[in-house]
Design a protein around this motif. Structure first.
Motif, PDB file in Angstrom:
ATOM      1  N   LEU A  63       0.829  -1.209   0.000  1.00 54.84           N
ATOM      2  CA  LEU A  63       0.000   0.000   0.000  1.00 54.84           C
ATOM      3  C   LEU A  63       0.863   1.258   0.000  1.00 54.84           C
ATOM      4  O   LEU A  63       0.613   2.188  -0.775  1.00 54.84           O
ATOM      5  N   ASP A  64       1.880   1.276   0.852  1.00 54.07           N
ATOM      6  CA  ASP A  64       2.711   2.480   1.005  1.00 54.07           C
ATOM      7  C   ASP A  64       3.673   2.723  -0.157  1.00 54.07           C
ATOM      8  O   ASP A  64       3.980   3.878  -0.478  1.00 54.07           O
ATOM      9  N   GLU A  65       4.154   1.660  -0.784  1.00 53.01           N
ATOM     10  CA  GLU A  65       5.192   1.811  -1.807  1.00 53.01           C
ATOM     11  C   GLU A  65       4.701   1.611  -3.241  1.00 53.01           C
ATOM     12  O   GLU A  65       5.370   2.053  -4.171  1.00 53.01           O
ATOM     13  N   VAL A  66       3.573   0.944  -3.408  1.00 50.29           N
ATOM     14  CA  VAL A  66       3.078   0.657  -4.756  1.00 50.29           C
ATOM     15  C   VAL A  66       1.776   1.411  -5.031  1.00 50.29           C
ATOM     16  O   VAL A  66       1.672   2.136  -6.020  1.00 50.29           O
ATOM     17  N   VAL A  67       0.795   1.244  -4.179  1.00 47.48           N
ATOM     18  CA  VAL A  67      -0.540   1.797  -4.433  1.00 47.48           C
ATOM     19  C   VAL A  67      -0.596   3.303  -4.198  1.00 47.48           C
ATOM     20  O   VAL A  67      -0.985   4.066  -5.085  1.00 47.48           O
ATOM     21  N   ARG A  68      -0.242   3.735  -3.018  1.00 50.06           N
ATOM     22  CA  ARG A  68      -0.433   5.154  -2.665  1.00 50.06           C
ATOM     23  C   ARG A  68       0.404   6.121  -3.492  1.00 50.06           C
ATOM     24  O   ARG A  68      -0.105   7.201  -3.829  1.00 50.06           O
TER      25      ARG A  68
END
Length: 190
Positions: A63-68
């Motif tokens: 979530l923190d490194e790819v999605v957001r």
């Protein structure tokens, strides 16, 4: 007194994330996680509590490194009118590139939603929160693109675009052309 940790936690989580993303939680065997991370089983359990703890850390990393980072332009105080188009085109490029991890393996969370681990309430809540976060970001992009659109129409377009993104991320592993078509349809809507 315990031994000092001698590994980079983020690096270990990223390595495990790749295994979970490619194989799924259930199929990600501890020997594969040990090989990918360079840690032995006891170190994994000491640092993360369990395989599931490592998976949870991998999801947060995803979530923190790819999605957001990809969604960030859609979540700013001022969303550019073309931000949603830029997001969709960037995602399309990622899925079009056969060498990209996303093209080959889809979305870690969408994959988890279709696997047995989805019966776990925490995983279900995480997937639902991810989908809501993505839908809200897409909604902000739609509103920036069509500032005069009636609320109901903007919501319909945002819901449809978000559903097409989910479909693309789910399909890419088995039908890349269909995944790209889903994104093309979303682009045509905006």
């Amino acid at each position: 007194m315990g031994r000092a940790q001698t590994f980079d936690t983020q690096q270990v989580v990223r390595a495990a994330r790749a295994v979970f993303w490619e194989q799924g939680y259930e199929a990600a065997a501890l020997p594969a996680l040990e090989q990918a991370t360079g840690l032995n089983r006891s170190s994994i359990y000491h640092a993360f509590g369990s395989k599931r703890g490592l998976f949870d850390a991998a999801v947060e990393s995803y979530l923190d490194e790819v999605v957001r980072p990809r969604l960030r332009p859609l979540t700013l105080d001022h969303v550019a009118p073309d931000a949603l188009e830029v997001y969709l085109r960037g995602l399309r490029r990622a899925l079009e590139d056969a060498a990209s991890f996303t093209a080959a393996h889809g979305c870690l969370l969408i994959n988890a939603a279709g696997a047995p681990i989805a019966h776990d309430q925490t995983v279900r809540d995480t997937v639902a929160a991810y989908r809501g976060e993505m839908r809200d970001a897409v909604g902000r992009g739609v509103r920036a693109r069509f500032p005069q659109a009636p609320d109901a129409e903007a919501a319909r377009v945002a819901d449809t675009c978000a559903a097409l993104v989910v479909a693309a991320l789910a399909l890419t592993r088995v039908d890349n052309a269909g995944a790209l078509q889903s994104l093309d349809t979303a682009l045509a809507l905006i």
